[in-house]
Write a protein that holds these residues in place. Structure first.
Motif, PDB file in Angstrom:
ATOM      1  N   THR A 113       4.518  -5.047  15.724  1.00  0.00           N
ATOM      2  CA  THR A 113       4.120  -5.479  14.297  1.00  0.00           C
ATOM      3  C   THR A 113       4.591  -5.481  13.192  1.00  0.00           C
ATOM      4  O   THR A 113       6.060  -4.582  13.235  1.00  0.00           O
ATOM      5  CB  THR A 113       2.741  -4.391  13.922  1.00  0.00           C
ATOM      6  N   GLU A 236      -3.199  -9.982  12.919  1.00  0.00           N
ATOM      7  CA  GLU A 236      -2.198  -9.124  12.291  1.00  0.00           C
ATOM      8  C   GLU A 236      -1.961  -9.764  11.228  1.00  0.00           C
ATOM      9  O   GLU A 236      -1.210 -10.959  11.027  1.00  0.00           O
ATOM     10  CB  GLU A 236      -1.041  -8.730  13.239  1.00  0.00           C
ATOM     11  N   GLY A 240       1.493  -5.941   8.749  1.00  0.00           N
ATOM     12  CA  GLY A 240       1.191  -5.292   9.807  1.00  0.00           C
ATOM     13  C   GLY A 240      -0.051  -4.852   9.971  1.00  0.00           C
ATOM     14  O   GLY A 240      -0.498  -4.265  11.154  1.00  0.00           O
ATOM     15  N   ARG A 241      -1.078  -5.069   9.091  1.00  0.00           N
ATOM     16  CA  ARG A 241      -2.384  -4.701   9.086  1.00  0.00           C
ATOM     17  C   ARG A 241      -3.236  -5.361  10.254  1.00  0.00           C
ATOM     18  O   ARG A 241      -2.994  -6.444  10.209  1.00  0.00           O
ATOM     19  CB  ARG A 241      -3.093  -4.681   7.753  1.00  0.00           C
ATOM     20  N   LEU A 242      -3.915  -4.704  10.879  1.00  0.00           N
ATOM     21  CA  LEU A 242      -4.975  -5.423  12.101  1.00  0.00           C
ATOM     22  C   LEU A 242      -6.155  -5.334  11.618  1.00  0.00           C
ATOM     23  O   LEU A 242      -6.797  -4.229  10.983  1.00  0.00           O
ATOM     24  CB  LEU A 242      -4.676  -4.549  13.282  1.00  0.00           C
TER      25      LEU A 242
END
Length: 271
Positions: A113, A236, A240-242
Motif C-alpha cells: 500500500t 485503497e 494508503g487508507r482502505l
C-alpha cells in the motif's frame, strides 16, 4: 463523461465474486460503479466468471459482456489488471503466470500500500475445507445458494418498485445461521494464519461474500464482499487508507451520468 462529472480516482481497487454468467450477478450495478471509479491497479480477486454455472447452462446477457469490456478498457487506458482465479473460475489456474489480453493471471500476490503495508491478495477458496476436500458438497451447496439468489431477485425487484434501496435476502439469511457465522470465523482465522506465515501485514480475499475490514485480529483482515448480494468493493486511497465501498448505499447520492464512450460502442454494435 457527460455533465462534466469525473470518476473518482483511487490508487487500488479490489473486486471479487462478481459471478458473471449467473442470473444473480448484479452486473448492471457494477457497470454503474465502474463508471464512477478509476484506479491505477485493479485486483480481480476470483469468481469473476462463474464457470460452474456456465457448464450447466449458458447465460451471458449483454450487461455481463459490458462489464468485461469496461474492465479491459480501463486496462487499455493504463490501469494494471491482476486476476486471481477462485474456485468458480478455476479453469483460469491453467494460465497462471501469463497475460491474457493485458490481464495478469496469478494465484496470489503481495501488494504494498501507499503507506508501506504488505497485503497478501488471494481469493481464499484454498483455505475452505469443503471446497478442498468435498467438492461434491460444495456443488450441492451452490445449487441451494442459486435457489436463494433466485428468490432474492424477486424480493429485490419488489423493493425497487416500492422505492426501497437494494437489500439482500440471501445475505441476511446467511448471517442469521449459526453455522455460517462459525464458518466465517474459521475462514478469517485461516487467512490470517497464512498472512502471518508469509510475513504480510494483512490479507485481502473474497470467496465468502462478506465484506469487512478487521483490525482486531493481530493481522489486518480484509474481505472484498461480492457483486451478487452486497455490491461491495475495497478501495485503497492514495494515502494508503482502505475503505469498503457499498455501492447500493452510495449510488443514490450521485448524479446520473452517461458513459458516452460505452454508448457509442453500443450504437456501433446495434448498427
Amino acid at each position: 463523461m457527460s455533465s462534466g462529472a469525473a470518476p473518482r480516482h483511487l490508487r487500488t481497487l479490489f473486486l471479487s465474486d462478481i459471478h458473471l454468467g449467473t442470473r444473480g450477478s448484479q452486473a448492471d450495478l457494477l457497470l454503474d460503479f465502474l463508471k464512477w471509479h478509476d484506479a491505477e491497479t485493479i485486483f480481480l480477486v476470483g469468481d469473476i466468471v462463474d464457470g460452474w454455472r456456465l457448464k450447466r447452462s449458458w447465460y451471458w446477457p449483454q450487461t455481463h459482456n459490458d462489464v468485461v469490456q469496461k474492465l479491459l478498457r480501463k486496462g487499455r487506458k493504463g490501469a494494471r489488471l491482476i486476476y486471481l482465479p477462485g474456485n468458480h473460475d478455476e479453469f483460469l489456474r491453467d494460465y497462471l503466470g501469463t497475460h491474457l489480453g493485458g490481464v495478469e493471471v496469478v494465484d496470489r500476490i503481495v501488494h504494498e500500500t501507499a503507506d508501506g503495508k504488505r497485503l497478501l491478495v488471494i481469493h481464499g477458496d484454498q483455505f475452505d475445507v469443503v471446497v478442498r476436500h468435498a467438492k461434491w458438497l460444495a456443488y450441492l451447496g451452490d445449487g441451494a445458494y442459486e435457489f436463494a439468489l433466485a428468490l432474492n431477485t424477486v424480493v429485490s425487484k419488489i423493493r425497487r418498485k416500492l422505492g426501497f434501496d437494494y437489500w439482500s435476502l440471501s445475505a441476511w439469511a446467511k448471517l442469521k445461521v449459526k453455522n455460517a457465522v462459525s464458518f466465517i470465523g474459521a475462514f478469517e482465522q485461516a487467512l490470517i494464519t497464512e498472512a502471518r506465515r508469509v510475513g504480510a501485514d494483512g490479507v485481502v480475499c473474497g470467496h465468502i461474500h462478506h465484506a469487512t475490514i478487521r483490525e482486531d485480529l493481530g493481522v489486518r483482515y480484509i474481505n472484498t464482499g461480492d457483486w451478487v448480494e452486497s455490491c461491495t468493493a475495497i478501495a485503497e486511497h492514495h494515502d494508503g487508507r482502505l475503505e469498503i465501498l457499498r455501492w447500493s448505499v452510495i449510488a443514490k447520492d450521485l448524479p446520473y451520468i452517461v458513459d458516452e464512450e460505452q454508448e457509442s460502442e453500443a450504437d456501433q454494435v446495434a448498427a
